[in-house]
Design a protein around this motif. Structure first.
Motif, PDB file in Angstrom:
ATOM      1  N   PRO A 122       0.815  -1.219   0.000  1.00 38.77           N
ATOM      2  CA  PRO A 122       0.000   0.000   0.000  1.00 38.77           C
ATOM      3  C   PRO A 122       0.847   1.267   0.000  1.00 38.77           C
ATOM      4  CG  PRO A 122      -0.817  -1.578   1.618  1.00 38.77           C
ATOM      5  CD  PRO A 122       0.493  -2.113   1.124  1.00 38.77           C
ATOM      6  N   TRP A 123       0.370   2.291  -0.682  1.00 38.20           N
ATOM      7  CA  TRP A 123       1.133   3.532  -0.829  1.00 38.20           C
ATOM      8  C   TRP A 123       1.426   4.185   0.515  1.00 38.20           C
ATOM      9  CZ3 TRP A 123      -1.013   7.913   1.180  1.00 38.20           C
ATOM     10  CH2 TRP A 123      -2.397   7.925   1.371  1.00 38.20           C
ATOM     11  N   TRP A 124       0.558   3.965   1.506  1.00 40.68           N
ATOM     12  CA  TRP A 124       0.705   4.623   2.800  1.00 40.68           C
ATOM     13  C   TRP A 124       1.555   3.817   3.779  1.00 40.68           C
ATOM     14  CZ3 TRP A 124      -1.086   0.996   6.085  1.00 40.68           C
ATOM     15  CH2 TRP A 124      -2.064   0.123   5.613  1.00 40.68           C
ATOM     16  N   ALA A 125       1.904   2.579   3.429  1.00 43.38           N
ATOM     17  CA  ALA A 125       2.538   1.672   4.392  1.00 43.38           C
ATOM     18  C   ALA A 125       3.907   2.160   4.860  1.00 43.38           C
ATOM     19  CB  ALA A 125       2.650   0.276   3.807  1.00 43.38           C
ATOM     20  N   ASP A 126       4.700   2.733   3.948  1.00 39.26           N
ATOM     21  CA  ASP A 126       6.028   3.212   4.332  1.00 39.26           C
ATOM     22  C   ASP A 126       5.969   4.332   5.371  1.00 39.26           C
ATOM     23  OD1 ASP A 126       7.428   1.482   2.709  1.00 39.26           O
ATOM     24  OD2 ASP A 126       7.532   2.866   1.028  1.00 39.26           O
ATOM     25  N   LEU A 127       4.863   5.070   5.377  1.00 43.03           N
ATOM     26  CA  LEU A 127       4.741   6.225   6.267  1.00 43.03           C
ATOM     27  C   LEU A 127       4.186   5.869   7.636  1.00 43.03           C
ATOM     28  CD1 LEU A 127       3.273   8.602   3.561  1.00 43.03           C
ATOM     29  CD2 LEU A 127       5.460   8.962   4.707  1.00 43.03           C
ATOM     30  N   GLN A 128       3.742   4.631   7.799  1.00 47.30           N
ATOM     31  CA  GLN A 128       3.149   4.194   9.054  1.00 47.30           C
ATOM     32  C   GLN A 128       4.135   3.323   9.852  1.00 47.30           C
ATOM     33  OE1 GLN A 128      -0.527   4.219  10.450  1.00 47.30           O
ATOM     34  NE2 GLN A 128       0.105   6.197   9.618  1.00 47.30           N
ATOM     35  N   PRO A 129       4.027   3.340  11.190  1.00 51.04           N
ATOM     36  CA  PRO A 129       4.903   2.468  11.986  1.00 51.04           C
ATOM     37  C   PRO A 129       4.654   1.000  11.656  1.00 51.04           C
ATOM     38  CG  PRO A 129       3.840   4.127  13.364  1.00 51.04           C
ATOM     39  CD  PRO A 129       3.163   4.186  12.023  1.00 51.04           C
ATOM     40  N   ASN A 130       5.676   0.308  11.262  1.00 49.62           N
ATOM     41  CA  ASN A 130       5.609  -1.129  10.996  1.00 49.62           C
ATOM     42  C   ASN A 130       7.037  -1.645  10.904  1.00 49.62           C
ATOM     43  OD1 ASN A 130       6.557  -1.089   8.098  1.00 49.62           O
ATOM     44  ND2 ASN A 130       4.727   0.176   7.894  1.00 49.62           N
ATOM     45  N   TRP A 131       7.189  -2.943  10.933  1.00 49.02           N
ATOM     46  CA  TRP A 131       8.521  -3.502  10.778  1.00 49.02           C
ATOM     47  C   TRP A 131       8.916  -3.372   9.310  1.00 49.02           C
ATOM     48  CZ3 TRP A 131      12.223  -4.177  13.977  1.00 49.02           C
ATOM     49  CH2 TRP A 131      13.370  -4.904  13.596  1.00 49.02           C
ATOM     50  N   PRO A 132      10.011  -2.639   9.019  1.00 51.19           N
ATOM     51  CA  PRO A 132      10.361  -2.380   7.615  1.00 51.19           C
ATOM     52  C   PRO A 132      10.505  -3.655   6.792  1.00 51.19           C
ATOM     53  CG  PRO A 132      11.717  -1.054   9.094  1.00 51.19           C
ATOM     54  CD  PRO A 132      10.963  -2.032   9.958  1.00 51.19           C
TER      55      PRO A 132
END
Length: 204
Positions: free
Chosen positions: A123-133
């Motif tokens: 998803p386009w927004w995933a990089d901007l949200q806290p998550n395990w890279p």
């Protein structure tokens, strides 16, 4: 082979009327209150039969103005990204139509990507949200674990005169905008790439 002009996209009289084959707006009209005016300028510059493509920020089905959390995220996006009011997809298409264009097609380009790539879609927004890279998908410079630290790195550099004084504050604002925008994206409340293709009528 390129010629660059710096201009206001609401007043591009530095460019010749009716001289161009195509115009392309890439996530740019979100910064203007009157999107229709921007497309009217594109209409003026295009030849009859010329095409315009807008990749537009619009609200999606997940947007609910009555939801206080969504309103908070939208305020963050607007403030941090310097965005004007975000229209619905139908409103955005109507702005292009009222500027004089015949609408050929329009759809959410991000949703189309999800259909094409299936389980491989990121998803386009995933990089901007806290998550395990994700090692092969994550844009680390956009990831919160990196960008939230950046202003603290830039502040001493600004004090030393190695970067302009405004840069740390700009990084802080971009973090606010990124958090708000990606939060909206995670709730299916906004897309940054609603594709609209319009054609200037031959009779124009």
């Amino acid at each position: 082979r390129c010629h660059y002009v710096v201009s206001d996209y609401l007043d591009m009289h530095a460019l010749e009327t009716g001289a161009y084959d195509a115009a392309f707006f890439m996530e740019s009209t979100l910064h203007v209150e009157d999107r229709e005016a921007a497309f009217r300028e594109a209409y003026r510059l295009l030849k009859p039969g010329g095409r315009v493509v807008g990749m537009e920020y619009v609200t999606l089905d997940g947007w609910d103005e009555r939801d206080p959390e969504l309103r908070r995220l939208m305020q963050m996006h607007s403030h941090g990204n310097g965005a004007a009011r975000t229209p619905s997809a139908a409103e955005a298409v109507e702005y292009v139509r009222r500027a004089g264009f015949e609408i050929v097609e329009h759809f959410d380009h991000c949703a189309h990507g999800a259909k094409v790539h299936g389980d491989d879609y990121w998803p386009w927004w995933a990089d901007l949200q806290p998550n395990w890279p994700h090692p092969s998908r994550t844009l680390l410079t956009a990831h919160p674990y990196v960008r939230h630290v950046l202003p603290y790195v830039l502040k001493p550099l600004a004090r030393l005169g190695l970067v302009p004084a405004e840069v740390p504050r700009t990084a802080e604002l971009m973090n606010v905008g990124g958090d708000g925008l990606s939060g909206l994206g995670a709730r299916n409340a906004i897309t940054p790439q609603y594709y609209i293709l319009g054609v200037k009528p031959e009779r124009a």
